[in-house]
Design an enzyme around this catalytic site. Structure first.
Site, short mmCIF file in Angstrom:
data_model
loop_
_atom_site.label_atom_id
_atom_site.label_comp_id
_atom_site.label_asym_id
_atom_site.label_seq_id
_atom_site.Cartn_x
_atom_site.Cartn_y
_atom_site.Cartn_z
N SER A 67 0.80 -1.23 0.00
CA SER A 67 0.00 0.00 0.00
C SER A 67 0.83 1.27 0.00
CB SER A 67 -0.95 0.02 1.21
OG SER A 67 -0.21 0.14 2.41
N LYS A 137 1.12 4.78 6.88
CA LYS A 137 0.58 5.61 5.79
C LYS A 137 1.28 6.96 5.82
CE LYS A 137 -2.66 2.50 4.93
NZ LYS A 137 -2.58 1.62 3.75
#
Length: 283
Positions: A67, A137
């Protein structure tokens, strides 16, 4: 003189009866402890230091998914700075952060089952954590920001478009599905985060129906990822991209001078009005 010479020789050569040498105060010299007896102490100190470092300074984390490609690859080991938050610093836009699951983001993700040795090494920080449900993230918006993305992009923060060279090659800044289009206001004390692999990242965009509306509480942040430490051929730092240094991207900073000017002018106006009132009364 002869006696003095004998005494001097006795101090250097030791007693003639063959007993152990004595120090200046008549005490026997202390024998050095064998290494095998000191080894457990050294190991204990090393483990304690490792635990303190993991708890307060730096911790290693393993990247489990793609991701954050191409910034981070599956299998990378990153070092996370845990010291800075202890001094009151909060995550900033553009930083890559590790944070605890804010609310069932990883509900359907399988949790690895490490063996006993891996658990011990993970506990003291010599091995990346395997059981904790943590995510990694990039921070896009902080408390007070308005973050939006329409069409294929670009992502905008407080109306300023971001230049995002870190986005995975072939991806668009925004995902064109329904949940990939958004405009949100980040509450104070929270973060809006997105993965660099935009079309393959279940980030804030896809958890707006969860408690918190996809926002990550600052208190959930473990720390900022600062270095890719492993594998060796992937060693690199993780700096904040320059696009987050744009002028006026911070709405608070943009309005602060006017607010400060108003606050500074208020006492002057009050003093002037009071002075006029005194003059009128004297007349």
């Amino acid at each position: 003189m002869a006696d003095a010479a004998v005494d001097a020789r006795s101090e250097h050569n030791g007693p003639e009866d063959g007993s152990a040498p004595q120090g200046p105060r008549g005490k026997k010299a202390k024998k050095q402890r064998p290494f095998w007896k000191e080894l457990p102490i050294l190991l204990g100190v090393a483990l304690l230091l490792a635990l303190l470092i993991k708890t307060f300074l730096v911790q290693a984390f393993s990247i489990p998914s793609d991701s954050m490609q191409n910034t981070l690859q599956p299998g990378d080991r990153v070092l996370v700075d845990k010291l800075t938050p202890w001094f009151g610093s909060e995550p900033e836009r553009g930083e890559v952060v590790v944070f605890h699951d804010p609310g069932d983001w990883m509900k359907y993700e399988p949790t690895p089952q490490p063996n006993a040795a891996q658990k011990v090494l993970s506990f003291i920080g010599l091995m990346p954590s395997a059981e904790e449900k943590d995510l990694i993230k990039r921070v896009i918006g902080v408390g007070g920001d308005t973050v939006e993305c329409k069409g294929t992009g670009p992502v905008k923060v407080n109306g300023k478009p971001l230049d995002e060279p870190y986005v995975f090659a072939g991806n668009t800044a925004c995902s064109t599905d329904e949940r990939g289009q958004f405009k949100v206001k980040v509450p104070k004390g929270h973060l809006w985060v997105m993965g660099d692999h935009r079309q393959n990242s279940a980030d804030s965009r896809y958890h707006r129906e969860n408690p918190g509306g996809g926002m990550v509480p600052v208190g959930n942040v473990v720390g900022r990822a600062v270095v890719v430490a492993w594998p060796v051929d992937r060693w690199s730092t993780l700096p904040v991209p320059g696009t987050f240094d744009q002028k006026d991207i911070n709405t608070v900073a943009a309005t602060a001078p006017g607010a400060l000017a108003l606050v500074g002018a208020a006492p002057l106006v009050w003093l002037r009005r009071r002075s006029r009132a005194r003059v009128s009364a004297a007349e």
